[in-house]
Design a protein around this motif. Structure first.
Motif, mmCIF file in Angstrom:
data_model
loop_
_atom_site.group_PDB
_atom_site.id
_atom_site.type_symbol
_atom_site.label_atom_id
_atom_site.label_comp_id
_atom_site.label_asym_id
_atom_site.label_seq_id
_atom_site.Cartn_x
_atom_site.Cartn_y
_atom_site.Cartn_z
ATOM 1 N N LEU A 161 1.084 -1.413 -0.308
ATOM 2 C CA LEU A 161 -0.288 0.412 -0.155
ATOM 3 C C LEU A 161 1.204 0.846 -0.416
ATOM 4 O O LEU A 161 2.111 1.559 1.107
ATOM 5 C CB LEU A 161 -0.948 0.112 1.527
ATOM 6 N N LEU A 162 0.514 2.225 -0.479
ATOM 7 C CA LEU A 162 0.860 3.657 -0.627
ATOM 8 C C LEU A 162 0.281 4.407 0.529
ATOM 9 O O LEU A 162 -0.598 4.473 0.237
ATOM 10 C CB LEU A 162 0.989 4.438 -1.368
ATOM 11 N N ILE A 163 0.807 5.151 1.172
ATOM 12 C CA ILE A 163 -0.149 6.282 2.644
ATOM 13 C C ILE A 163 0.731 7.411 2.317
ATOM 14 O O ILE A 163 1.975 7.720 2.465
ATOM 15 C CB ILE A 163 0.283 5.252 3.435
ATOM 16 N N ASP A 164 -0.240 8.408 3.032
ATOM 17 C CA ASP A 164 -0.272 9.254 2.919
ATOM 18 C C ASP A 164 0.469 9.954 4.114
ATOM 19 O O ASP A 164 -0.244 9.090 5.456
ATOM 20 C CB ASP A 164 -1.453 10.150 2.968
ATOM 21 N N PRO A 165 1.816 10.453 4.394
ATOM 22 C CA PRO A 165 2.075 10.162 5.599
ATOM 23 C C PRO A 165 1.958 11.859 6.522
ATOM 24 O O PRO A 165 1.966 11.081 7.762
ATOM 25 C CB PRO A 165 4.185 10.654 4.851
ATOM 26 N N HIS A 166 1.518 12.449 6.300
ATOM 27 C CA HIS A 166 0.278 13.414 6.606
ATOM 28 C C HIS A 166 -0.457 13.010 7.975
ATOM 29 O O HIS A 166 -0.886 12.994 8.953
ATOM 30 C CB HIS A 166 0.586 14.426 5.577
ATOM 31 N N ASP A 167 -2.060 12.753 6.922
ATOM 32 C CA ASP A 167 -3.361 11.877 7.798
ATOM 33 C C ASP A 167 -2.685 10.745 7.562
ATOM 34 O O ASP A 167 -4.326 9.881 7.780
ATOM 35 C CB ASP A 167 -3.878 12.381 6.505
ATOM 36 N N GLY A 168 -2.175 9.453 7.249
ATOM 37 C CA GLY A 168 -2.141 8.167 7.090
ATOM 38 C C GLY A 168 -3.766 7.307 5.987
ATOM 39 O O GLY A 168 -3.290 6.368 6.581
ATOM 40 N N ALA A 169 -4.166 8.509 5.501
ATOM 41 C CA ALA A 169 -5.129 7.827 3.984
ATOM 42 C C ALA A 169 -3.948 7.423 2.745
ATOM 43 O O ALA A 169 -3.140 7.187 2.915
ATOM 44 C CB ALA A 169 -5.625 8.994 3.035
ATOM 45 N N THR A 170 -4.681 6.017 2.857
ATOM 46 C CA THR A 170 -4.410 5.228 1.752
ATOM 47 C C THR A 170 -4.800 5.941 0.354
ATOM 48 O O THR A 170 -5.528 5.778 0.200
ATOM 49 C CB THR A 170 -5.447 3.567 1.671
ATOM 50 N N LEU A 171 -3.574 5.835 -0.652
ATOM 51 C CA LEU A 171 -3.295 6.512 -1.713
ATOM 52 C C LEU A 171 -3.484 5.580 -3.217
ATOM 53 O O LEU A 171 -3.605 5.633 -4.029
ATOM 54 C CB LEU A 171 -2.514 7.207 -1.353
ATOM 55 N N ALA A 172 -2.767 3.869 -2.576
ATOM 56 C CA ALA A 172 -2.531 3.423 -4.292
ATOM 57 C C ALA A 172 -2.776 1.861 -3.195
ATOM 58 O O ALA A 172 -2.361 1.370 -1.836
ATOM 59 C CB ALA A 172 -2.063 4.095 -4.169
ATOM 60 N N ALA A 173 -2.952 0.601 -4.079
ATOM 61 C CA ALA A 173 -2.874 -0.304 -3.810
ATOM 62 C C ALA A 173 -1.847 -0.537 -5.607
ATOM 63 O O ALA A 173 -1.947 -0.486 -6.230
ATOM 64 C CB ALA A 173 -4.456 -1.014 -3.820
ATOM 65 N N GLY A 174 -0.565 -1.394 -4.241
ATOM 66 C CA GLY A 174 0.548 -2.329 -5.192
ATOM 67 C C GLY A 174 0.785 -3.236 -5.366
ATOM 68 O O GLY A 174 0.188 -3.897 -5.084
ATOM 69 N N MET A 175 1.374 -3.303 -6.152
ATOM 70 C CA MET A 175 1.663 -4.998 -6.941
ATOM 71 C C MET A 175 3.009 -5.034 -7.063
ATOM 72 O O MET A 175 3.412 -4.160 -7.968
ATOM 73 C CB MET A 175 0.466 -5.440 -8.315
ATOM 74 N N VAL A 176 3.715 -5.390 -6.571
ATOM 75 C CA VAL A 176 5.486 -5.584 -6.927
ATOM 76 C C VAL A 176 4.970 -6.526 -8.239
ATOM 77 O O VAL A 176 5.346 -7.396 -9.163
ATOM 78 C CB VAL A 176 6.333 -6.136 -6.816
ATOM 79 N N GLY A 177 6.085 -5.856 -9.582
ATOM 80 C CA GLY A 177 6.890 -6.046 -10.970
ATOM 81 C C GLY A 177 5.848 -5.284 -11.660
ATOM 82 O O GLY A 177 5.125 -4.223 -11.589
ATOM 83 N N ASP A 178 5.988 -5.287 -13.008
ATOM 84 C CA ASP A 178 4.987 -5.748 -14.431
ATOM 85 C C ASP A 178 3.440 -6.648 -14.046
ATOM 86 O O ASP A 178 3.647 -7.284 -15.243
ATOM 87 C CB ASP A 178 6.264 -5.615 -15.353
#
Length: 435
Positions: free
Chosen positions: A401-418
């Motif tokens: 997951l990618l998270i906003d460092p300021h408010d803790g909101a989830t910004l993206a769901a990610g998958m390693v690789g192409d």
């Protein structure tokens, strides 16, 4: 007597395709709702001017949803038949809530995607098929709904099924089943319809009862450490020197006596004990929550990964990832974020936005930013290393997951690789029942 096998499923589709009605029909026709629930639905239906029960209300529980007549959150429901137990996530259809569909589909064994027989494949159909492909959902079932509104036409069903199969192939979906249904009337949902004699396949519920659940992550053992356990204070003398590492086995198995490596440090040791609330185990499998005891006094903290030494993943600070961007704020190169991988959280910066998925062309196109609901490829630089694997290898250690460092909101769901260009198994093909 063994318990019915559990299947996790999620519904998806465009607005007004009838997802909530279909879920309500499944619950109603399978006799999985209580009398007081049905009474409440009938009462609200009468207040809204319906002649009969509006079965969509069985899942559209939020007041805002009832007022608007749409689903805006993921509604979870549980039901069972004699053959199987189900956990069902009814996901919203509007494009602005695609983030909720990602949430619902991320743990699903099956995605049931609704397509209006009158409209056929639309943009949201493509988007949801792309999400199912990226998340490697094992099974996709397309319910061609409102078949009653096209006079139960075999020709129209065949045309929609062909379009679905073509788009599924373009987006890399391994296997798709199609079923003609009328959620409102109940045709082919739980009971076979006499009005579709040209369809020889199973009903929707019959198909869901037959599909095998996900086997789970196989291969070498992977154990993200969630908590270090060291009894304090009133613990008895037998626990005075106890040190355990609690968490859930993410993949494979770990056994007492097995050589393991603690990552990212790379320290090698041996598993000397596996404890649970029900007593010790000789072996722990994927999905089990346990406490490991290790043979050496090594430095282990939350966020570390205990892995089988025979085939441990490499650690890296550079990640190529495929993202489903879930924020209103665009993602550009240079953006600083937090990355959560298993139980580990590290600082990250976006080095490059490589491109985004063009849903019409079904391939990656150049882009310098990702906006809400875009699916794209990025490269990330991490402040400290993680033990990441390709998402194709493991849905658990290959996701983040990618998270906003300021408010803790989830910004993206990610998958390693192409994941956007990764091919499916060559033998997989869409499944259609001959008309």
């Amino acid at each position: 007597m063994t318990s019915p096998q559990l299947l996790r499923l999620a519904t998806a589709g465009s607005v007004d395709d009838g997802k909530s009605t279909l879920v309500g029909r499944l619950l109603f026709d399978s006799k999985a709702i209580l009398a007081d629930q049905l009474d409440a639905v009938e009462r609200v239906s009468r207040e809204r001017g319906f002649a009969g029960a509006d079965l969509a209300l069985l899942t559209d529980g939020l007041r805002a949803e009832r007022e608007q007549g749409i689903t805006i959150d993921v509604a979870y429901r549980y039901f069972a038949t004699a053959r199987r137990s189900f956990v069902l996530a009814d996901c919203p259809g509007h494009v602005q809530y695609t983030r909720n569909t990602v949430t619902g589909a991320s743990t699903a064994d099956v995605v049931v995607l609704l397509v209006d027989a009158r409209k056929g494949v639309v943009e949201q159909t493509r988007r949801h098929l792309a999400v199912a492909s990226l998340l490697r959902v094992p099974h996709v079932v397309v319910a061609v709904n409102k078949i009653d509104l096209v006079d139960f036409s075999a020709e129209r069903y065949a045309a929609v099924s062909d379009d679905v199969a073509r788009v599924a192939r373009e987006l890399g979906v391994a296997q798709v089943h199609t079923v003609p249904v009328s959620a409102l009337e109940g045709d082919n949902v739980v009971d076979a319809s006499t009005r579709t004699p040209w369809y020889p396949g199973p009903t929707l519920l019959g198909l869901l009862e037959e599909l095998p659940p996900a086997a789970g992550d196989q291969g070498p053992g992977r154990f993200p450490v969630q908590l270090v356990i060291r009894p304090q204070g009133s613990a008895g003398p037998e626990f005075r020197d106890y040190r355990g590492y609690a968490g859930q086995v993410a993949a494979g198995t770990l056994a007492v006596g097995e050589d393991v490596v603690v990552l990212p440090a790379g320290t090698r040791t041996t598993v000397v004990g596996i404890d649970t609330a029900d007593g010790p185990l000789d072996r722990a499998r994927a999905g089990q929550s346990v406490t490991l005891r290790l043979g050496d006094d090594v430095d282990v903290a939350r966020g570390d990964l205990v892995a089988s030494a025979a085939d441990a993943p490499e650690v890296t600070q550079d990640v190529v990832g495929t993202l489903a961007w879930l924020s209103d704020r665009p993602l550009r190169a240079g953006t600083r974020l937090l990355l959560k991988h298993t139980t580990r959280v590290v600082q990250a910066v976006v080095r490059d936005v490589v491109g985004r998925l063009d849903l019409d062309a079904a391939h990656l196109v150049p882009a310098d930013e990702l906006t809400l609901n875009d699916i794209g490829r990025v490269t990330l630089r991490l402040a400290s290393p993680i033990a990441a694997e390709e998402y194709l290898v493991s849905r658990t250690t290959g996701s983040f997951l990618l998270i906003d460092p300021h408010d803790g909101a989830t910004l993206a769901a990610g998958m390693v690789g192409d994941a956007l260009s990764a091919a499916r198994e060559p033998g997989d093909r869409p499944v259609q029942y001959s008309i």
